[in-house]
Design an enzyme around this catalytic site. Sequence first.
Site, PDB file in Angstrom:
ATOM      1  N   CYS A  71      -7.132   2.817  12.664  1.00  0.00           N
ATOM      2  CA  CYS A  71      -6.637   1.833  13.619  1.00  0.00           C
ATOM      3  C   CYS A  71      -7.098   0.444  13.193  1.00  0.00           C
ATOM      4  CB  CYS A  71      -7.163   2.156  15.025  1.00  0.00           C
ATOM      5  SG  CYS A  71      -6.507   1.015  16.273  1.00  0.00           S
TER       6      CYS A  71
ATOM      7  N   HIS B 128     -14.757   2.070  -2.171  1.00  0.00           N
ATOM      8  CA  HIS B 128     -13.716   1.251  -1.525  1.00  0.00           C
ATOM      9  C   HIS B 128     -12.753   2.082  -0.685  1.00  0.00           C
ATOM     10  CE1 HIS B 128     -14.411  -2.065  -4.794  1.00  0.00           C
ATOM     11  NE2 HIS B 128     -15.389  -1.945  -3.936  1.00  0.00           N
TER      12      HIS B 128
ATOM     13  N   CYS C 292     -11.373   0.766  18.655  1.00  0.00           N
ATOM     14  CA  CYS C 292     -10.713   2.058  18.854  1.00  0.00           C
ATOM     15  C   CYS C 292     -11.326   3.085  17.894  1.00  0.00           C
ATOM     16  CB  CYS C 292      -9.205   1.915  18.614  1.00  0.00           C
ATOM     17  SG  CYS C 292      -8.367   3.500  18.487  1.00  0.00           S
TER      18      CYS C 292
ATOM     19  N   TYR D 171       0.813  -1.219   0.000  1.00  0.00           N
ATOM     20  CA  TYR D 171       0.000   0.000   0.000  1.00  0.00           C
ATOM     21  C   TYR D 171       0.847   1.269   0.000  1.00  0.00           C
ATOM     22  CZ  TYR D 171      -4.356  -2.420   0.007  1.00  0.00           C
ATOM     23  OH  TYR D 171      -5.415  -3.191  -0.402  1.00  0.00           O
TER      24      TYR D 171
END
Length: 298
Positions: free
Chosen positions: A134, A126, A139, A72
């Site tokens: 996180c 998407h 969280c 990524y």
Amino acid sequence: MTTPRTDTASFHAYLSSLQYPRIIALCGAGLSASSGLPTFRGPGGYWRTHEATSLATPGAFLRDAGLVWQFYSYRRHMALTVKPNPAHYALAELSRKIPGFQCFSQNVDGLHQRADHPREGLQLLHGTLFEVKCWSENCGYREENFTDPIVPALALPVDGKDPTATPDISDPKVPLSRIPIESLPQCPRCKRNALRPGVVWFGEKLPMQILMNVENYLNDLAGVDLILVIGTSAKVYPAAGYVQEARQRGAKVAVINMDANDVPAGGWEDGDWMFKGDAAVIVPELLKPVIGDVIVPQ
Ligand code: OAD
């Protein structure tokens, strides 16, 4: 067997006949291909020895978060080095001209946003590469983040012989170091988990707000006049299903794709169009009666 129309004139005539147009563009990776970003399927669908889609899963992150982040981080870097193309600008202009236009995009590369596509007319199905969140849903921390590399450990390697060159880590021949989870971006809120890319992975639900925006648009009693299916193999649901949903609300279908065999699910119907070629050339041409000539900033 029904064959789609291929002439621009009949498309322009239909577009010009609409009084209060209700138009969807369903976009995929082919829209950004001429900007220089690879698509998922077909050539370019591999990253090193991995099918690009096999790295886009929560399981892949659990197995090797370092590898998934390298993939990524590389995509963030590539997306930041290319520019939106005339089709991104044409869609952004259509959004300013036609209030009933919505762009449902599967692309996470940030090019719609960088072409100034009005935010309210863009549904990022998407997510985006430039949001991180996180790993723990409990969280819930998320932030916009354009820093490249996001942490020093994800900096692209430097060529031993030529320090100005960065070897292409998508090439399996270029060695890749293993990155421990502690060196990945960490959640500043819970301080217990790594951050992950804010994209939708296989096996995950689309963002609730986006799904609601899409459903509200589709369920409007005004119906849908046209769906432009741009540079997508339309194989991944729920996005692929929007073509049929638009049809059921009265839409004609126009496909813009390099591959004339990429037929929408359900096949062709009377009144459809197929425009074979590069979206960056065809989309501005098709939208000309409404948006005029596209201006691409230098
Ligand atoms: P694909 O790689 O499946 O399809 C890209 C499509 O673009 C193909 O139909 C190509 O023929 C076409 N194409 C290539 N170059 C083009 C060009 N210059 N102009 C027009 N068309 C061109 O990509 P997507 O359909 O976007 O999901 O894939 C959908 C989803 O599957 C992605 O969002 C991603 C992927 O796995 C996730 O990561 C969840």
